[in-house]
Motif scaffolding. Sequence first.
Motif, mmCIF file in Angstrom:
data_model
loop_
_atom_site.group_PDB
_atom_site.id
_atom_site.type_symbol
_atom_site.label_atom_id
_atom_site.label_comp_id
_atom_site.label_asym_id
_atom_site.label_seq_id
_atom_site.Cartn_x
_atom_site.Cartn_y
_atom_site.Cartn_z
ATOM 1 N N GLN A 598 0.486 -1.275 -0.308
ATOM 2 C CA GLN A 598 0.196 0.153 0.309
ATOM 3 C C GLN A 598 1.062 1.492 0.161
ATOM 4 O O GLN A 598 0.274 2.666 0.190
ATOM 5 C CB GLN A 598 -1.153 -0.087 1.592
ATOM 6 C CG GLN A 598 -1.819 -1.177 1.433
ATOM 7 C CD GLN A 598 -3.032 -0.993 2.513
ATOM 8 O OE1 GLN A 598 -2.080 0.067 3.809
ATOM 9 N NE2 GLN A 598 -3.837 -1.894 2.193
ATOM 10 N N GLN A 599 2.569 1.153 0.182
ATOM 11 C CA GLN A 599 3.270 2.365 -0.240
ATOM 12 C C GLN A 599 2.932 2.538 -1.975
ATOM 13 O O GLN A 599 2.248 2.061 -3.022
ATOM 14 C CB GLN A 599 4.399 2.245 -0.663
ATOM 15 C CG GLN A 599 5.186 0.680 -0.917
ATOM 16 C CD GLN A 599 6.653 0.297 -1.260
ATOM 17 O OE1 GLN A 599 7.418 1.446 -0.288
ATOM 18 N NE2 GLN A 599 6.803 -0.622 -1.952
ATOM 19 N N VAL A 600 2.675 4.208 -2.041
ATOM 20 C CA VAL A 600 2.891 4.736 -2.802
ATOM 21 C C VAL A 600 4.112 4.787 -4.046
ATOM 22 O O VAL A 600 5.743 6.041 -3.561
ATOM 23 C CB VAL A 600 2.772 6.294 -3.130
ATOM 24 C CG1 VAL A 600 2.670 7.312 -4.738
ATOM 25 C CG2 VAL A 600 1.134 6.605 -2.723
ATOM 26 N N LEU A 601 4.371 3.638 -5.115
ATOM 27 C CA LEU A 601 5.537 3.064 -5.756
ATOM 28 C C LEU A 601 6.094 4.623 -6.440
ATOM 29 O O LEU A 601 4.809 5.462 -7.275
ATOM 30 C CB LEU A 601 5.575 2.163 -6.048
ATOM 31 C CG LEU A 601 5.690 0.502 -5.222
ATOM 32 C CD1 LEU A 601 5.021 -0.424 -6.067
ATOM 33 C CD2 LEU A 601 6.371 1.139 -4.247
ATOM 34 N N GLU A 602 7.150 4.484 -7.169
ATOM 35 C CA GLU A 602 7.736 5.566 -7.681
ATOM 36 C C GLU A 602 8.336 4.807 -9.158
ATOM 37 O O GLU A 602 9.194 4.894 -9.077
ATOM 38 C CB GLU A 602 8.187 6.659 -7.494
ATOM 39 C CG GLU A 602 7.636 7.756 -6.457
ATOM 40 C CD GLU A 602 8.568 8.377 -6.058
ATOM 41 O OE1 GLU A 602 9.514 8.867 -6.589
ATOM 42 O OE2 GLU A 602 8.506 9.574 -5.376
ATOM 43 N N PHE A 641 8.665 -2.673 -15.411
ATOM 44 C CA PHE A 641 7.999 -1.588 -14.506
ATOM 45 C C PHE A 641 7.691 -1.638 -12.869
ATOM 46 O O PHE A 641 7.052 -1.959 -12.256
ATOM 47 C CB PHE A 641 6.930 -0.993 -14.793
ATOM 48 C CG PHE A 641 5.974 0.151 -15.225
ATOM 49 C CD1 PHE A 641 6.576 1.047 -15.596
ATOM 50 C CD2 PHE A 641 4.971 0.290 -14.237
ATOM 51 C CE1 PHE A 641 6.035 2.382 -15.342
ATOM 52 C CE2 PHE A 641 4.983 1.178 -14.186
ATOM 53 C CZ PHE A 641 5.483 2.719 -14.530
ATOM 54 N N ALA A 642 8.811 -1.445 -11.766
ATOM 55 C CA ALA A 642 9.352 -0.667 -11.364
ATOM 56 C C ALA A 642 9.546 -0.310 -10.771
ATOM 57 O O ALA A 642 10.758 0.907 -10.637
ATOM 58 C CB ALA A 642 9.528 -2.924 -10.666
ATOM 59 N N MET A 733 8.647 -6.583 3.230
ATOM 60 C CA MET A 733 9.192 -5.892 2.359
ATOM 61 C C MET A 733 9.085 -6.360 1.580
ATOM 62 O O MET A 733 8.952 -5.438 -0.002
ATOM 63 C CB MET A 733 9.436 -4.678 3.377
ATOM 64 C CG MET A 733 10.099 -3.219 2.152
ATOM 65 S SD MET A 733 11.302 -2.504 2.216
ATOM 66 C CE MET A 733 13.079 -3.442 1.354
ATOM 67 N N VAL A 734 10.330 -7.605 1.004
ATOM 68 C CA VAL A 734 9.895 -7.709 -0.409
ATOM 69 C C VAL A 734 9.232 -8.775 -1.041
ATOM 70 O O VAL A 734 8.715 -8.278 -1.605
ATOM 71 C CB VAL A 734 11.264 -8.640 -0.614
ATOM 72 C CG1 VAL A 734 11.768 -9.609 -1.166
ATOM 73 C CG2 VAL A 734 12.794 -8.349 0.467
ATOM 74 N N GLU A 739 4.645 -8.098 -5.134
ATOM 75 C CA GLU A 739 3.132 -8.386 -5.049
ATOM 76 C C GLU A 739 2.376 -7.439 -5.404
ATOM 77 O O GLU A 739 1.914 -7.017 -6.533
ATOM 78 C CB GLU A 739 2.376 -8.484 -4.073
ATOM 79 C CG GLU A 739 3.071 -9.945 -3.971
ATOM 80 C CD GLU A 739 1.634 -11.489 -4.192
ATOM 81 O OE1 GLU A 739 0.654 -10.741 -4.294
ATOM 82 O OE2 GLU A 739 2.833 -12.135 -4.619
ATOM 83 N N GLN A 740 2.923 -5.750 -5.041
ATOM 84 C CA GLN A 740 2.635 -4.510 -5.780
ATOM 85 C C GLN A 740 3.067 -4.327 -6.842
ATOM 86 O O GLN A 740 2.101 -3.494 -7.349
ATOM 87 C CB GLN A 740 2.900 -3.437 -4.639
ATOM 88 C CG GLN A 740 1.959 -2.104 -4.444
ATOM 89 C CD GLN A 740 2.264 -0.678 -3.432
ATOM 90 O OE1 GLN A 740 3.070 -1.548 -2.659
ATOM 91 N NE2 GLN A 740 1.723 0.596 -3.682
#
Length: 910
Positions: A598-602, A641-642, A733-734, A739-740
Amino acid sequence: MRANPERIPASLPPPPAEAIALLGAAVGDAAAGIAIVDGRADELNVIYANEAFLAQAQRSAGPAPDFRLADAVGFGPALAEATLACAAGVPQSHRIAYRQGGTLLAADVTITRHELSGEGPYFLLVVRDAPELADSPASEDSSDDPESRLLRAARGSGAGHWDWDLLTGRVWYEQRFKEILGYGANDLADTFAAFQALVHDDERPLMLQLLRLHIESRQPFDLSVRVRTAAGPYRWFRVCGAATRDPAGRPVQISGRLEDITEQRRAESARRRAEESLRRTLDGLSFAVGVLNSAGELIEINRAWREFAGDRALIGLRYGFGERYSHLCHEAVERCSAGPAAAVAVENVIAGRETEVRIDYRVEGEDGPRALQMGIRPLDVDGRRGAIVTHKDVSELERAHDAVRATKEFYELILDSLPLNIAYVNRRREFVYANRGYEEWFRLPLAALQGRRLEEMTTTENYRQMAPRIESALAGRTVEYTARGTRGEEQRDLAVSYLPHRVDDIVEGFFAVVRDVTAQRRLESELRHAQKLEAVGQLTGGIAHDFNNLLSVVIGNLQLLERPLKTEPRLAAHITTALRAALRGADLTRRLLAFARQQVLEPRVLSPSRMVGGTKDLLKRTLGATIELQSDLAVDTWLIFADPGQLESSVLNLAINARDAMPAGGCLTLASRNVSFAEDDVRRHPSLAPGDYVEVSVRDTGGGMTPEVLKRAFEPFFTTKETGKGTGLGLSMVYGFAEQSGGAATIESEPGRGTVVRLFFPRSLLPGSVAIEGESDDRELPNGHETVLVVDADADVRATAASALRMLGYRVLEAANGTQALKALADEAEVALMMADLILPGGMLGAELASRAAAARPALRVLHTSALSQPGLRDLAVPSGGNLLHKPYAIGELARRVRAVLDMETAHVD
């Protein structure tokens, strides 16, 4: 007492009189009853009897031509039956009952079979009074103690015996008699009426009539009746008996037995059904079938035969039932030229000179010539050799065979193509059919499986566990269970079903359907684990969201206090310590958000091999000299795309865990490769859709994990490290990051064989490269004088942000939701920047507020803030790059991001 040779039939030579005379001189006065019985004829004539035997038999005179063993009134029919059952060379011992007057006594009988002068058989009978009864006083009432007078000799037959004294009217029922009917020792009165009342109303009159005819005219008393048992239901029994008569021919007692024939009747019923089924089957056949006896006469024909041989049929003969078939063949010679050859073939098959004959012939029909085939095969008819004859229209039969063959091959193809092991087992627990899967499982062809019993195909222990389930299936119940099987050296999980097969309501066998569910069980286990982590992640994400808002207030206010207190070193040190702890809390929430996905990734389009390869210098310094770092990074991996920062952080976390697992040193290998998963690929993780992926793996040569630790490895706060040396959030965290990012994370580990963690990322078809810019270390915070609208539902967060912006020189307006923000924009024309949280109450989220504000004020800049990206936020046009500020944030980060957005050449457009 001497023999009477005149009683021997003329066709049989007389017994040796001298031997009998010697025997009489030797045992004539013996206390035991001794007799010699001639067994060469069915009458069992007594050719010698001493005085004791005559007394026991209640006979006053010695042997006479009509002295048969069955006429020994005292013994009744029991002694004759025992004599007939005596085998050669084996003495037989029996206990029987006999009468003296009105007293019922017991005697032990020894019977031996002999040959005299090459003739025989002759039987030597020795009758001794039973010691336990002979010593007790006899009386008329001795029959009141029936248990002491039981005849044990017939117990082995399973029948129950009864004895009716016609003089007193009392009936003695053996205990076995009562047990068969389910009654106790005192439940059945000692009268014939008591038993008569138990007989079914439909059979009772017949039983009484036969009993009367037996008493009056010596007709046999033997019939089958239904008798009500103690449990309630009626069962079928055979009731038979024979009367013992006095010298005047008057019956004095009737002795008999009762046998349960319920199962026999059921078997006979099944046989009749089978015969009817056979007859229906024969009549249903499309070809003519006739059965010949040993004389060559037709004893059975089916409907097709009557149609085939009728007056208007092909051959044009009478049916021929009961006639010699060879004669019919000769009569048919005008219509069928093969008639004489058929007649000879029939005689040869019946005589055993040929085993099977097939004759092809032609017959002119109404629609032209037709080809037929005659088959003659031997058949055992009532123990005599006969034959079965068939006539087939070959053309139609071949078409039918082709259709049957095609259907059989079609269904076999279907059964062989199913991912199931299917077999059919009959009531004898023998294999009848097995599909290809079953053959491959046992590595035996069907020909080798057919006829083999189930217990031969498995271990004794396995069959012991299977046996109750097999019995249930043969009783007509569907059975389903799971089992473990071994194929080679591999243990497999099996789902087994036994499906009963009924014919005319009788279970003839069952289908065994075995499905290999090893892969399914593994996927189910992984799915349950993923669902467990998903639930934990949702809980963790919710906590982190609220905690980030709290930390935003704490960090913001501590930084606001830090500047004016620089002149007070003691107070400033406290502020610095508190601020450092708050920033560590912010880092902890980032890890929790990564696990919760649920973190906002960039994310960026990047090359995973380049990104992972770029961490090697940092890893060498981190791992130390005792650990060898190797890489197997494919240069041609697809783009993904990560978030590059999260990817580096994940690799670093995995490397640190690997280092801790190798305290004495070892080897750590970084690897990457392209992988593709099909729909049915067993290697595919349950959460991955079929397609192309890039696999990034970190492998170590450490001690590995036990199965219990491996199951919980991805759980947050779970760690095997000592207290204070790990948070238990590294692997979680990994897991969350993978998954995200649309991928998955897996762990493979065994004690003593090291650990490998694999990250799977979906292939990106967009071109791109790694581009990460570091932040400025400039200590001077940028400021400004523009008007900023702060929109946040949390009053403390909103007030803290407003205070920081005012300290930086900005004019600040505040709003708690989207409606208030739009009103403020309408009232204040000089608002240059709107800083809005992505999650707002009132039904208008931050992205929608930005869109509506941009429509009304195209020049307005927008900076979004967020403490948590909810699972559905990616569908709400979440901004990226410089238009998103993560909570909690430092004042310096706030100052730089606000200034950067205000200085953008174009306005924010969602």
